[in-house]
Design a protein around this motif. Structure first.
Motif, PDB file in Angstrom:
ATOM      1  N   LEU A 154       7.105  17.347 -18.935  1.00 34.73           N
ATOM      2  CA  LEU A 154       7.801  18.321 -18.096  1.00 34.73           C
ATOM      3  C   LEU A 154       9.164  18.650 -18.689  1.00 34.73           C
ATOM      4  CD1 LEU A 154       6.987  16.859 -14.574  1.00 34.73           C
ATOM      5  CD2 LEU A 154       5.862  18.759 -15.751  1.00 34.73           C
ATOM      6  N   ASN A 155       9.811  17.647 -19.276  1.00 35.28           N
ATOM      7  CA  ASN A 155      11.099  17.845 -19.936  1.00 35.28           C
ATOM      8  C   ASN A 155      10.858  18.276 -21.377  1.00 35.28           C
ATOM      9  OD1 ASN A 155      12.436  16.937 -17.608  1.00 35.28           O
ATOM     10  ND2 ASN A 155      12.342  14.814 -18.297  1.00 35.28           N
ATOM     11  N   ASP A 156      11.851  18.882 -21.988  1.00 34.42           N
ATOM     12  CA  ASP A 156      11.726  19.405 -23.356  1.00 34.42           C
ATOM     13  C   ASP A 156      11.667  18.296 -24.406  1.00 34.42           C
ATOM     14  OD1 ASP A 156      11.714  21.042 -25.611  1.00 34.42           O
ATOM     15  OD2 ASP A 156      13.891  21.203 -25.623  1.00 34.42           O
ATOM     16  N   HIS A 157      12.451  17.237 -24.262  1.00 30.46           N
ATOM     17  CA  HIS A 157      12.509  16.138 -25.239  1.00 30.46           C
ATOM     18  C   HIS A 157      12.761  16.667 -26.645  1.00 30.46           C
ATOM     19  CE1 HIS A 157      11.292  13.083 -22.324  1.00 30.46           C
ATOM     20  NE2 HIS A 157      10.419  13.958 -21.884  1.00 30.46           N
ATOM     21  N   SER A 158      13.576  17.725 -26.745  1.00 24.03           N
ATOM     22  CA  SER A 158      13.938  18.355 -28.026  1.00 24.03           C
ATOM     23  C   SER A 158      12.715  18.844 -28.800  1.00 24.03           C
ATOM     24  CB  SER A 158      14.756  17.386 -28.876  1.00 24.03           C
ATOM     25  OG  SER A 158      15.929  16.997 -28.195  1.00 24.03           O
ATOM     26  N   GLY A 159      11.638  19.152 -28.084  1.00 25.22           N
ATOM     27  CA  GLY A 159      10.427  19.663 -28.728  1.00 25.22           C
ATOM     28  C   GLY A 159       9.656  18.620 -29.511  1.00 25.22           C
ATOM     29  N   LYS A 160       9.999  17.341 -29.360  1.00 24.23           N
ATOM     30  CA  LYS A 160       9.379  16.279 -30.151  1.00 24.23           C
ATOM     31  C   LYS A 160       8.068  15.767 -29.561  1.00 24.23           C
ATOM     32  CE  LYS A 160      13.803  14.619 -31.850  1.00 24.23           C
ATOM     33  NZ  LYS A 160      14.775  13.540 -31.795  1.00 24.23           N
TER      34      LYS A 160
END
Length: 77
Positions: free
Chosen positions: A48-54
């Motif tokens: 749900l969160n981006d996590h810097s796209g990782k």
């Protein structure tokens, strides 16, 4: 016999360093190193969160036992 076996699922806590908000996601176990207390597997959830796209489904991960919050056998999932 390892604590977590291939095919098992573990719910892992991922913290977002940017927002400080944690997220729990399922990881399918491929193998486990009980000595080093690490599970190797693939992410089986949509972040749900981006996590810097990782992070995305299928991402290969090495996860510390300390991050595991729940464990299910594949037959329970």
């Amino acid at each position: 016999m390892p604590l977590y076996e291939a095919g098992d699922y573990v719910k892992v806590e991922f913290s977002d360093e940017t927002t400080g908000v944690g997220e729990w996601m399922w990881v399918q176990v491929h193998r486990c190193d009980d000595t080093q207390q690490i599970v190797f597997g693939t992410l089986d959830s949509q972040p749900l969160n981006d996590h810097s796209g990782k992070l995305k489904p299928g991402t290969e991960l090495a996860v510390s036992f300390a991050q595991i919050r729940e464990h299910k056998k594949s037959s329970e999932f």
